[in-house]
Design a protein around this motif. Structure first.
Motif, mmCIF file in Angstrom:
data_model
loop_
_atom_site.group_PDB
_atom_site.id
_atom_site.type_symbol
_atom_site.label_atom_id
_atom_site.label_comp_id
_atom_site.label_asym_id
_atom_site.label_seq_id
_atom_site.Cartn_x
_atom_site.Cartn_y
_atom_site.Cartn_z
ATOM 1 N N ASN A 197 39.134 46.008 43.081
ATOM 2 C CA ASN A 197 40.568 46.245 42.858
ATOM 3 C C ASN A 197 41.120 45.201 41.901
ATOM 4 O O ASN A 197 41.295 44.043 42.282
ATOM 5 C CB ASN A 197 41.344 46.145 44.185
ATOM 6 C CG ASN A 197 40.739 47.034 45.245
ATOM 7 O OD1 ASN A 197 40.458 48.207 44.996
ATOM 8 N ND2 ASN A 197 40.509 46.484 46.434
ATOM 9 N N ARG A 200 46.805 43.562 38.111
ATOM 10 C CA ARG A 200 47.309 43.971 36.794
ATOM 11 C C ARG A 200 47.713 42.746 35.970
ATOM 12 O O ARG A 200 48.182 41.737 36.504
ATOM 13 C CB ARG A 200 48.507 44.909 36.969
ATOM 14 C CG ARG A 200 48.087 46.329 37.339
ATOM 15 C CD ARG A 200 49.221 47.310 37.068
ATOM 16 N NE ARG A 200 50.368 47.045 37.924
ATOM 17 C CZ ARG A 200 50.513 47.576 39.134
ATOM 18 N NH1 ARG A 200 49.626 48.408 39.609
ATOM 19 N NH2 ARG A 200 51.572 47.279 39.851
ATOM 20 N N LYS A 314 31.151 52.607 31.669
ATOM 21 C CA LYS A 314 32.341 53.221 32.271
ATOM 22 C C LYS A 314 32.590 54.605 31.650
ATOM 23 O O LYS A 314 32.907 55.569 32.360
ATOM 24 C CB LYS A 314 33.551 52.312 32.052
ATOM 25 C CG LYS A 314 34.687 52.555 33.011
ATOM 26 C CD LYS A 314 35.753 51.481 32.819
ATOM 27 C CE LYS A 314 36.936 51.691 33.734
ATOM 28 N NZ LYS A 314 38.007 50.728 33.463
ATOM 29 N N GLU A 329 38.531 57.483 41.684
ATOM 30 C CA GLU A 329 38.817 56.614 40.528
ATOM 31 C C GLU A 329 37.555 55.870 40.095
ATOM 32 O O GLU A 329 36.717 55.526 40.934
ATOM 33 C CB GLU A 329 39.908 55.592 40.888
ATOM 34 C CG GLU A 329 40.501 54.906 39.677
ATOM 35 C CD GLU A 329 41.579 53.868 40.019
ATOM 36 O OE1 GLU A 329 42.243 53.431 39.083
ATOM 37 O OE2 GLU A 329 41.727 53.485 41.194
ATOM 38 N N ARG A 331 36.912 52.409 38.170
ATOM 39 C CA ARG A 331 37.742 51.287 37.706
ATOM 40 C C ARG A 331 36.919 50.009 37.574
ATOM 41 O O ARG A 331 35.754 49.963 37.954
ATOM 42 C CB ARG A 331 38.914 51.082 38.666
ATOM 43 C CG ARG A 331 38.489 50.847 40.088
ATOM 44 C CD ARG A 331 39.694 50.610 41.009
ATOM 45 N NE ARG A 331 39.212 50.421 42.367
ATOM 46 C CZ ARG A 331 39.329 51.308 43.349
ATOM 47 N NH1 ARG A 331 39.937 52.458 43.163
ATOM 48 N NH2 ARG A 331 38.835 51.046 44.546
ATOM 49 N N GLY A 332 37.592 48.990 37.049
ATOM 50 C CA GLY A 332 36.926 47.713 36.838
ATOM 51 C C GLY A 332 36.796 47.437 35.354
ATOM 52 O O GLY A 332 37.260 48.217 34.516
ATOM 53 N N GLN A 333 36.169 46.324 35.051
ATOM 54 C CA GLN A 333 36.092 45.903 33.656
ATOM 55 C C GLN A 333 34.746 45.261 33.374
ATOM 56 O O GLN A 333 34.190 44.561 34.230
ATOM 57 C CB GLN A 333 37.207 44.891 33.385
ATOM 58 C CG GLN A 333 37.404 44.643 31.922
ATOM 59 C CD GLN A 333 38.777 44.066 31.635
ATOM 60 O OE1 GLN A 333 39.535 43.778 32.548
ATOM 61 N NE2 GLN A 333 39.064 43.877 30.371
ATOM 62 N N LEU A 337 32.110 47.269 37.908
ATOM 63 C CA LEU A 337 32.734 48.584 37.984
ATOM 64 C C LEU A 337 32.641 49.142 39.402
ATOM 65 O O LEU A 337 31.683 48.872 40.138
ATOM 66 C CB LEU A 337 32.051 49.548 37.009
ATOM 67 C CG LEU A 337 32.136 49.162 35.527
ATOM 68 C CD1 LEU A 337 31.385 50.161 34.668
ATOM 69 C CD2 LEU A 337 33.592 49.071 35.059
ATOM 70 N N GLU A 340 35.294 54.971 43.204
ATOM 71 C CA GLU A 340 35.828 55.232 44.544
ATOM 72 C C GLU A 340 35.724 56.720 44.869
ATOM 73 O O GLU A 340 36.218 57.567 44.122
ATOM 74 C CB GLU A 340 37.285 54.777 44.659
ATOM 75 C CG GLU A 340 37.791 55.011 46.080
ATOM 76 C CD GLU A 340 39.177 54.439 46.352
ATOM 77 O OE1 GLU A 340 39.814 53.935 45.407
ATOM 78 O OE2 GLU A 340 39.590 54.526 47.516
#
Ligand code: PLP
Length: 397
Positions: A197, A200, A314, A329, A331-333, A337, A340
């Motif tokens: 998670n 931001r 990704k 989803e 997500r991550g960077q 990664l 979900e």
């Protein structure tokens, strides 16, 4: 063929283990004791930065072992100065304390925060922590962790924590309003165990401003998301902010146990002789592992690699899985990664291993990919080709 016992008669039963045992590795591949090969998308849980049997790391460690493995913090350890200087350069912070694990780095951070409070006359300091956070399994760090499963059975928990949801600046302000005992805010830039998670960018900047306005320490646990994994040395650097305290561990030593707490000017002199210590922390072998890991990362452009291969991975995951009903989803960077799903998927770790792929599942329904930072695009494609059919089959069940 060596059989792996489902449970061991002598080792404490603390893990629900996948029934394989690894024997050796090369690059992003590992082999088990029966000779079966796996693609390693777990990297020892975000630890094996340089993969396995790295041709420049291994001789450096062998050289160090032949000189001195451990001395003592009673004496100066030149490697500490060298690695600290490098971490200071990469982080923009000023001083480092070395330990051996992530939880120890976080314990040091919590102690720094409390003493920061005591030094300015706050007798019962409180630290803001987050829902779904994971900071370790000592009594203090599990108390800071936002997961009842980790805490259950270990009460009474350590007091002095205020818990807030991620990415909600108003909730943070409301939870701390009028509370003169708050001394620090403590979070992971990207929560790892909590399900990949990310905080931001805007929120990171807002918390930095709030910490400045209120004279709180901003303490960022980069144990899992740090050390180049997201494509910058430390994940918070995407927001252009500087923490006051930053615990590190995992990938810093490419597999040799090491932890560090990096401090900026506001926290660098809180500890004085006698306030903190460790037997193993900062030993010459661990320092050499950290120095060589960073040297090789720089020489081989592994930050850039993590960013490029991560976005390739990704993208490929999004194409293969993104449209499926049941995939909530991706997500991550960089090379951290998470995918979900809309239902628990813990069974996938064993099934993936059977298929020749090492992964993990966090927060019950998030497939986590944290491979070595040396992974290339072809290997990332192979990862997706192995994983996607397993995810589809699981969603069809
Ligand atoms: C963000 C974070 N902090 C701390 C820890 C604890 O590290 P260690 O297991 O080395 O004590 C972990 C481990 O998963 C982690 O992910």
């Amino acid at each position: 063929m060596a059989l792996i016992e489902a449970s061991s008669p002598h080792v404490m039963n603390t893990y629900a283990r996948v029934p394989i045992a690894l024997s050796h590795g090369q690059g992003v591949r590992v082999w088990d004791v029966n000779g079966k090969q796996y693609l390693d998308a777990l990297g020892g849980i975000a630890v094996n930065t340089l993969g396995h049997n790295h041709p420049r790391l291994v001789p450096a460690l062998q050289d160090q072992i032949g000189k001195i493995i451990h001395s003592s913090n009673y004496y100066h350890v030149p490697g500490q100065e060298q690695l600290a200087a490098k971490l200071v350069e990469l982080s923009g912070m000023t001083n480092v304390f070395f330990c051996s694990t992530g939880l120890e780095a976080n314990e040091a951070a919590l102690k720094l925060a409390r003493k920061f409070g005591h030094d300015k006359g706050i007798e019962r300091p409180e630290i803001v922590v987050y829902e779904k956070a994971f900071h370790g399994r000592s009594i203090a760090t599990l108390s800071a962790t936002g997961n009842e499963k980790v805490q259950k059975g270990f009460g009474p928990l350590v007091e002095g924590f205020v818990r807030v949801p991620v990415n909600d600046i108003e909730a943070l302000k409301a939870a701390t309003e009028g509370n003169q005992n708050v001394v620090a805010v403590f979070f992971e830039t990207i929560q790892g165990e909590g399900g990949v998670n990310p905080m931001r960018i805007e929120y990171l900047k807002q918390v930095r401003e709030l910490c400045d306005a209120r004279d709180w320490l901003l303490m960022i646990d980069e144990v899992q998301c740090g050390m180049g994994r997201t494509g910058k040395w430390f994940a918070h650097q995407w927001a252009g902010i500087l923490p006051d305290v930053m615990p590190l561990a995992k990938g810093l030593g490419s597999g040799v146990p090491i932890g560090a707490v990096v401090a900026g000017p506001k926290a660098a002199t809180i500890f004085q002789p006698g306030n903190h210590g460790t037997t193993f922390g900062g030993n010459p072998l661990a320092m050499r592992a950290g120095i060589e890991t960073i040297r090789i990362m720089e020489e081989d452009g592994l930050l850039e690699n993590a960013a490029r291969v991560g976005s390739h991975l990704k993208g490929a995951l999004a194409r293969e899985l993104g449209g499926l009903k049941g995939v909530k989803e991706i997500r991550g960077q960089g090379l951290m990664l998470g995918i979900e799903l809309d239902k628990p998927c813990n069974a996938l770790t064993a099934r993936a291993a059977q298929a020749g792929l090492l992964i993990s599942v966090t927060a019950d329904s998030v497939i986590r990919l944290v491979p070595p930072l040396i992974m290339n695009e072809a290997e990332a494609d192979e990862l997706v080709a192995l994983l996607a059919p397993l995810v589809r089959a699981h969603l069809d069940e």
